[in-house]
Design a protein around this motif. Structure first.
Motif, mmCIF file in Angstrom:
data_model
loop_
_atom_site.group_PDB
_atom_site.id
_atom_site.type_symbol
_atom_site.label_atom_id
_atom_site.label_comp_id
_atom_site.label_asym_id
_atom_site.label_seq_id
_atom_site.Cartn_x
_atom_site.Cartn_y
_atom_site.Cartn_z
ATOM 1 N N LYS A 44 54.199 38.645 30.826
ATOM 2 C CA LYS A 44 53.151 39.301 30.025
ATOM 3 C C LYS A 44 51.790 38.629 30.257
ATOM 4 O O LYS A 44 50.985 38.463 29.341
ATOM 5 N N LEU A 45 51.525 38.246 31.508
ATOM 6 C CA LEU A 45 50.277 37.600 31.897
ATOM 7 C C LEU A 45 49.658 38.331 33.081
ATOM 8 O O LEU A 45 50.375 38.918 33.898
ATOM 9 N N ASP A 46 48.325 38.283 33.176
ATOM 10 C CA ASP A 46 47.631 38.921 34.294
ATOM 11 C C ASP A 46 47.987 38.212 35.600
ATOM 12 O O ASP A 46 48.205 36.994 35.622
ATOM 13 N N VAL A 47 48.017 38.994 36.694
ATOM 14 C CA VAL A 47 48.409 38.462 37.996
ATOM 15 C C VAL A 47 47.425 38.958 39.047
ATOM 16 O O VAL A 47 46.992 40.120 39.014
ATOM 17 N N VAL A 48 47.074 38.077 39.983
ATOM 18 C CA VAL A 48 46.265 38.462 41.145
ATOM 19 C C VAL A 48 47.040 38.095 42.406
ATOM 20 O O VAL A 48 47.881 37.184 42.390
ATOM 21 N N PHE A 49 46.749 38.819 43.469
ATOM 22 C CA PHE A 49 47.443 38.578 44.742
ATOM 23 C C PHE A 49 46.422 38.646 45.865
ATOM 24 O O PHE A 49 45.668 39.622 45.978
ATOM 25 N N TYR A 50 46.388 37.588 46.666
ATOM 26 C CA TYR A 50 45.521 37.545 47.839
ATOM 27 C C TYR A 50 46.413 37.645 49.086
ATOM 28 O O TYR A 50 47.131 36.703 49.416
ATOM 29 N N PRO A 51 46.386 38.779 49.800
ATOM 30 C CA PRO A 51 47.219 38.889 51.000
ATOM 31 C C PRO A 51 46.613 38.116 52.165
ATOM 32 O O PRO A 51 45.388 37.943 52.255
ATOM 33 N N ALA A 52 47.464 37.638 53.046
ATOM 34 C CA ALA A 52 47.003 36.964 54.258
ATOM 35 C C ALA A 52 46.511 38.011 55.258
ATOM 36 O O ALA A 52 47.132 39.059 55.422
#
Length: 911
Positions: free
Chosen positions: A556-564
Motif C-alpha cells: 500500500k505504498l507508492d512505487v517508481v520504476f526506472y528501466p535500464a
C-alpha cells in the motif's frame, strides 16, 4: 565552504555527475581496485605509519598516490611521512553547529589516482554524506578501479565486537562487516608488544597526556592488550587458513562438504550476541550461515522499538554474511525443525536467558523453546549461547505492549453491550428456573465473544471481571449487592473468572492466528500471482507495471520504476497507491540521482539504508546475477519494512528481474535467428551469383573476344547479333546489380524515401522508356484515364517497381504477348496494375511469389528466364515502405496480374 545546517542532502546535479564519472571510470578500467588493510589490535601500534611507508614505496615504483583522508593524530613521525604525498581536499560538513572534516569521495573519483590512502575504515560519516560509513566510500572507490590502502583495529570487526566488549568492557559503535576484511586483497598485521605500546602511550606518542592517562586506566592495560593481540593474531590466521583452503581447492580440484549453521533471529536485545557467535562458529567450521526469523502471532503485535530491534538484528545477520530466510507459524520450535530438515541444516545456534522458567512453565510443565526443539529434532546439533550477562530483559508488559494498549471506544461499548445482553438473558433464564450453571456458561460465552470481536486483551479482561461482578450482583443472594451469604461462591467466582480468562485467551489466540494467517496468505498469494502475471505480460514495460502493481497491493505504498536503457536509466514509471499524486517528490532530480547510483553500483540505497538515507524511496536493483535491468523505488514514508514483507519484496523484484532477463534472452534469440537468416540469405545470394552471373559474363567475354579477333571476317549480321547479345547481357547485369544494391539497403534498414508529388501517368511513361529495348517482340499498352492521378512517392523507387514488373512480364511470356499497364484512383489510393496474357502463375506459387530467392516453376533457369528471385521481393519492400500493398492475381481470360497501391494526393485547384 562549510555547508549550512539546511543543506542536508547532496546536490542532485553534483550527485548525478559523480555517478556518471563513476560509471565512466568503471568502463575505462578493466579491473576492480585492490584493497590493502593495515590491521592492528589497538590504537598506536603504527598502522597509519606503516600505511604511509607503503605509500612512499609505491610512489618510488611509479604509482600515482594520493591521500584521501589521514586522521590527524598529531604524531611528528607520522606528519613527516605525509610530506611528498598529494592530499585530496577534504569535504567540510556543518552538523549541529560544528564543522566536521570528512573524506571527499567525489573529489577522489574525479582525481582518480592509482592508489588512495583512506585512514580509519570503520569511521561513521557525518549526516549529509553520500554513505553512512567510510567503508562504503572505499567500496565505491574499488568499484571505480582505484586501489585503496586503509587501516582498521580488531575491535572494529563486527563478529568480534561482543568478544572485545567482554574483554574491555567497552562496546565499540563503529564497526565494519567481516566481508570487508575477508575479501581484502591484502591484510598486513601491524604488531608490537603490549609493553612497548604502553611505553609509547606514556611517552605521549599515542594520545595527549590527559587522554593517555584516561585510556591507560580504562582500556590500555597489559591484560586487555594481550587478549586483543591474541584475537587479532587468530583473526589473521583464520583469514590465511581460508585463503590456503581456497588455493588448495582451486589447485587440486578438491572439495569438502561444508556445514550449514542456522541462527535464529529475534527482536530480543540479546540477539546480536547470538548472531555474532553463530558467525564465528560458521567461520570456524568453514560453513554456510543461514539466519531464520519465525513470524508468529506474537510478532504481529510488536511495537515500533521491537520492530527496529528486529530490523537491526536482521541487518547484522546479513552483514555477517548470513542468508536470511523468513517462515510463518504459531509453533516456533516445529517451524525451526522443519526448516532445518528441509534445508539440510547441521547445527543450530540459539540463545538461552539466565532466568529460571516462568510460573506458567512451572505450573503447566511447559518446555522452553530449546527443550521443545531438542525433543522434536534430536539429531540436530544445538548450541546454546547463554546471555545472562546482558541487560535485564524488559517486563512482560513492555514485551507485548500492543496487546495491552488502551482499547478503542467501539470495543469498550461492544464489551459493555455483550455483558448487559448476557445479564438480560441471564435474568430470563433465572425467571424460567434455569440452573445457575447455565447463567455461568452464558457469561463465559460472553467473554469468548468479546475476545473474538475486539482487539487486544484489555476488553477480554474487562469482560471476565464484568462477568463475575454482574453474576454476583444480579444472581447471588443477597441480590443487587456484591456480598454473598454463601462463602463457597468465592471459589465459584474464582473458577468462573479463571475459566473465562483461559477460554477468552485461547479464543483471542485463535483469532490472532486467523488474522495473521489471512495476512500471510494474502502476501503469499501476491507472490504467487506475481509469477503468473509476469508470464502473461508481454514487453519490458508491461512486466515492470505488473511488479509495481503487486508491490502496491502488498505494501500500500507508492512505487517508481526506472528501466535500464542501453547502460543508463530510462524514463521513470510511477504508480500511486492511493489518490494522492506524489510524482513531483518521488521523481525529483535527487531521487533519480539515488536511483542512478543504485543502478551503477548494483546495491540498495535510499530510505532505511546506510547509503543516501535522506531519499524518499528505498531503491532496489532489479538484477539477475550481475546484470541490472532497472531500479525499483518504494516510498516507505519513513517506516521500515517487516522481515516477511522485505523477503516478499525481494522475491517480487527477483521475479521481475527473471522475467526481464527472459525477455532479453528472447530478443537475443530473435536477433540471432535474424542474423542466421541473413547469413543464409547471403549464402544463397552468393550461390546464385556464382551460378547465374557466370553465364552472362562468359557470354559477354566470348562475344567480345570474337569481335576483337575475327570482327573483320564476320558478316555484318553476325556482328550485330554478337553486339546485341553483349548489350542484352549487360543490361541484365545492370538491372541485377541495381536490385542487389536496393535489396542490401532494405536489409540494412537504410531505405530513405525522398517523397515528391508526381503524376502517375508520367511515371509509367518514364518506366516504359527504360525497358523499351528489352521488349523483344512484346507489345506494351497503357490504359489511360481522364483523371489526373497525383501520388506522393519516391519516383526512382516506384520506377524500379514498374521496371521490375514489366521486365518480369517480358521474361515469362512468349513473344507477341501483350503487357498492359494502367492506373486508377480508388478512395485515397492510386491502384497500379501490370497485366499480361501469358501462361500465368500457378496457384501453388502465388503465396511465395514475393519471397526472396523464389522463382516460379521447378525448371532450371535458362538464359531468357534467368533470375535471382529478388525483383518481386524488392517490389514488395518498396511498396510497403510507401504504405501500400502489392498482390498477384489471375488476368482474364489468361495471364498474370500484378496490382499495387500508392497513397493518392489531392490536387489543390486554387493554386
Amino acid at each position: 565552504m562549510p555547508r549550512t545546517a539546511s543543506d542536508v542532502r547532496a546536490n542532485p546535479d553534483l550527485l548525478l555527475k559523480a555517478v556518471e564519472r563513476d560509471a565512466s571510470s568503471a568502463e575505462a578500467r578493466t579491473r576492480r581496485g585492490h584493497l590493502k588493510i593495515f590491521f592492528g589490535y589497538a590504537a598506536g601500534v603504527g598502522k597509519t605509519y606503516a600505511m604511509l611507508q607503503a605509500a612512499h614505496e609505491a610512489q618510488r615504483r611509479g604509482v600515482d598516490v594520493a591521500a584521501g583522508y589521514i586522521e590527524p593524530h598529531e604524531r611528528p613521525a607520522t606528519a613527516r611521512l605525509m610530506e611528498g604525498i598529494e592530499q585530496i581536499p577534504h569535504e567540510l560538513v556543518e552538523h549541529n553547529g560544528i564543522t566536521l572534516t570528512e573524506f571527499d569521495l567525489d573529489a577522489a573519483i574525479v582525481r582518480s589516482p592509482q592508489l588512495v590512502l583512506v585512514d580509519e575504515l570503520a569511521h561513521t560519516n557525518a549526516p549529509g554524506c553520500r554513505h553512512e560509513k567510510r567503508y562504503q566510500d572505499v567500496e565505491e572507490l574499488l568499484r571505480a578501479g582505484i586501489d585503496v590502502y586503509t587501516t582498521v583495529n580488531v575491535q572494529h570487526i563486527e563478529s568480534l565486537n561482543d568478544m572485545v566488549a567482554a574483554i574491555t568492557g567497552i562496546i565499540v559503535s563503529e564497526r565494519i562487516p567481516d566481508r570487508i576484511f575477508d575479501d581484502a586483497d591484502q591484510v598486513e598485521l601491524v604488531d608490537i608488544e603490549p609493553e612497548d605500546l604502553l611505553e609509547r602511550l606514556k611517552a605521549g606518542l599515542v594520545y595527549r597526556a590527559p587522554q593517555a592517562d584516561r585510556a591507560q586506566r580504562n582500556f590500555f592495560t597489559v591484560e586487555n592488550l594481550t587478549a586483543l593481540r591474541e584475537i587479532a593474531l587468530r583473526r589473521c590466521a583464520d583469514r590465511t587458513g581460508r585463503l590456503a583452503d581456497a588455493a588448495r581447492v582451486l589447485g587440486n580440484r578438491d572439495y569438502y562438504t561444508s556445514e550449514r549453521i542456522l541462527v535464529c533471529v529475534s527482536p530480543a536485545p540479546t540477539n546480536p550476541r547470538i548472531v555474532r557467535a553463530a558467525s564465528r562458529m560458521a567461520k570456524a567450521f568453514r560453513g554456510e550461515l543461514v539466519a531464520l526469523f519465525v513470524e508468529s502471532p506474537r510478532t504481529q503485535t510488536m511495537d515500533d522499538d521491537e520492530r527496529a530491534e528486529l530490523a537491526a538484528n536482521i541487518a547484522l545477520a546479513e552483514q555477517l554474511g548470513a542468508h536470511m530466510e523468513t517462515v510463518y507459524g504459531d509453533d516456533i520450535a516445529f517451524q525451526i525443525s522443519e526448516f532445518a530438515r528441509l534445508s539440510g541444516i547441521s547445527k543450530i545456534v540459539m540463545g538461552r536467558s539466565g532466568e529460571p522458567h516462568g510460573m506458567r512453565q512451572a505450573l503447566f510443565g511447559r518446555k522452553s523453546l530449546v527443550e521443545q526443539l531438542i525433543s522434536i529434532a534430536p539429531n540436530l546439533d544445538i548450541y546454546i549461547i547463554p546471555d545472562q550477562a546482558e541487560p535485564v530483559p524488559r517486563p512482560a508488559a513492555q514485551r507485548e505492549p500492543s496487546a495491552f494498549q488502551p482499547p478503542s471506544g467501539r470495543d469498550v461499548l461492544r464489551t459493555l453491550g455483550l455483558s448487559l445482553a448476557a445479564t438480560a438473558i441471564g435474568a430470563l433464564f433465572h425467571r424460567l428456573g434455569f440452573a445457575d450453571s447455565s447463567i455461568i456458561s452464558l457469561y463465559i460465552l460472553t467473554a469468548l465473544l468479546t475476545a473474538v470481536t475486539t482487539t487486544g486483551r484489555i476488553c477480554t479482561i474487562l469482560s471476565s471481571i464484568l462477568s463475575v461482578v454482574l453474576y454476583n450482583f444480579c444472581f447471588v443472594t443477597p441480590l443487587f449487592s456484591l456480598d454473598s451469604y454463601d462463602r463457597s461462591y468465592l471459589v465459584t467466582f474464582a473458577i468462573m473468572f479463571a475459566t473465562a480468562m483461559v477460554a477468552a485467551e485461547l479464543t483471542a489466540r485463535i483469532a490472532d492466528n486467523a488474522r495473521a494467517s489471512a495476512k500471510n496468505a494474502f502476501r503469499t498469494r501476491v507472490l504467487l500471482e506475481t509469477n503468473q502475471l509476469l508470464q502473461q505480460a508481454h514487453g519490458a514495460e508491461a512486466r515492470a507495471r505488473v511488479a509495481m502493481s503487486q508491490l502496491i497491493k502488498l505494501l500500500k505504498l507508492d512505487v517508481v520504476f526506472y528501466p535500464a536503457d542501453h547502460g543508463l536509466l530510462g524514463d521513470a514509471l510511477y504508480e500511486p497507491a492511493g489518490t494522492e499524486d506524489r510524482s513531483a517528490a518521488l521523481l525529483s532530480d535527487y531521487e533519480r540521482a539515488v536511483a542512478t547510483w543504485t543502478f551503477t553500483n548494483n546495491k540498495h540505497a535510499g530510505a532505511s539504508t546506510r547509503t543516501l538515507p535522506e531519499a524518499q524511496c528505498l531503491y532496489l536493483a532489479v538484477r539477475a546475477g550481475d546484470e541490472v535491468f532497472g531500479v525499483i523505488g518504494i516510498d516507505l514514508q519513513r517506516r521500515k519494512l517487516e522481515a516477511f514483507e522485505h523477503s516478499i519484496v525481494l522475491s517480487i523484484v527477483g521475479e521481475c528481474a527473471l522475467a526481464l532477463e527472459s525477455d532479453q534472452a528472447a530478443r537475443e534469440r530473435e536477433e540471432a535467428a535474424v542474423l542466421a537468416k541473413n547469413e543464409q540469405l547471403r549464402a544463397n545470394l552468393l550461390r546464385s551469383i556464382g551460378h547465374d552471373l557466370r553465364t552472362p559474363l562468359t557470354a559477354i567475354s566470348g562475344s567480345a573476344a570474337l569481335l576483337c579477333e575475327d570482327g573483320e571476317k564476320l558478316p555484318a549480321e553476325k556482328r550485330r547479333e554478337l553486339a546485341a547479345a553483349i548489350c542484352d547481357d549487360s543490361l541484365w547485369l545492370i538491372d541485377t546489380v541495381e536490385n542487389l544494391l536496393a535489396i542490401t539497403r532494405v536489409e540494412d534498414e537504410d531505405m530513405r524515401l525522398n517523397l515528391t508529388s508526381e503524376l502517375m501517368d508520367e511515371v509509367i511513361v518514364a518506366a516504359l522508356s527504360h525497358v523499351a529495348r528489352e521488349a523483344h517482340g512484346h507489345r506494351v499498352e497503357v490504359a489511360h484515364t481522364d483523371d489526373l492521378l497525383l501520388v506522393r512517392i519516391d519516383v526512382h523507387l516506384i520506377m524500379q517497381v514498374l521496371t521490375n514488373l514489366i521486365v518480369n512480364a517480358f521474361k515469362y511470356t512468349p513473344e507477341g504477348s501483350v503487357i498492359t499497364v494502367g492506373a486508377e484512383k480508388q478512395g485515397g489510393w492510386v491502384v497500379v496494375e501490370v497485366a499480361d496474357n501469358g501462361p500465368g502463375i500457378a496457384d501453388a506459387d502465388k503465396p511465395r511469389i514475393f519471397d526472396r530467392f523464389f522463382t516460379a516453376g521447378d525448371a532450371s533457369p535458362v538464359d531468357s528466364h534467368r533470375s535471382f528471385g529478388l525483383g518481386l521481393s524488392l517490389c514488395r519492400s518498396i511498396v510497403e515502405a510507401h504504405g501500400g500493398i502489392i498482390e498477384v492475381d489471375d488476368n482474364q481470360p489468361q495471364g498474370a496480374l500484378f496490382r499495387f497501391t500508392l497513397p493518392a494526393e489531392e490536387i489543390d485547384i486554387h493554386e
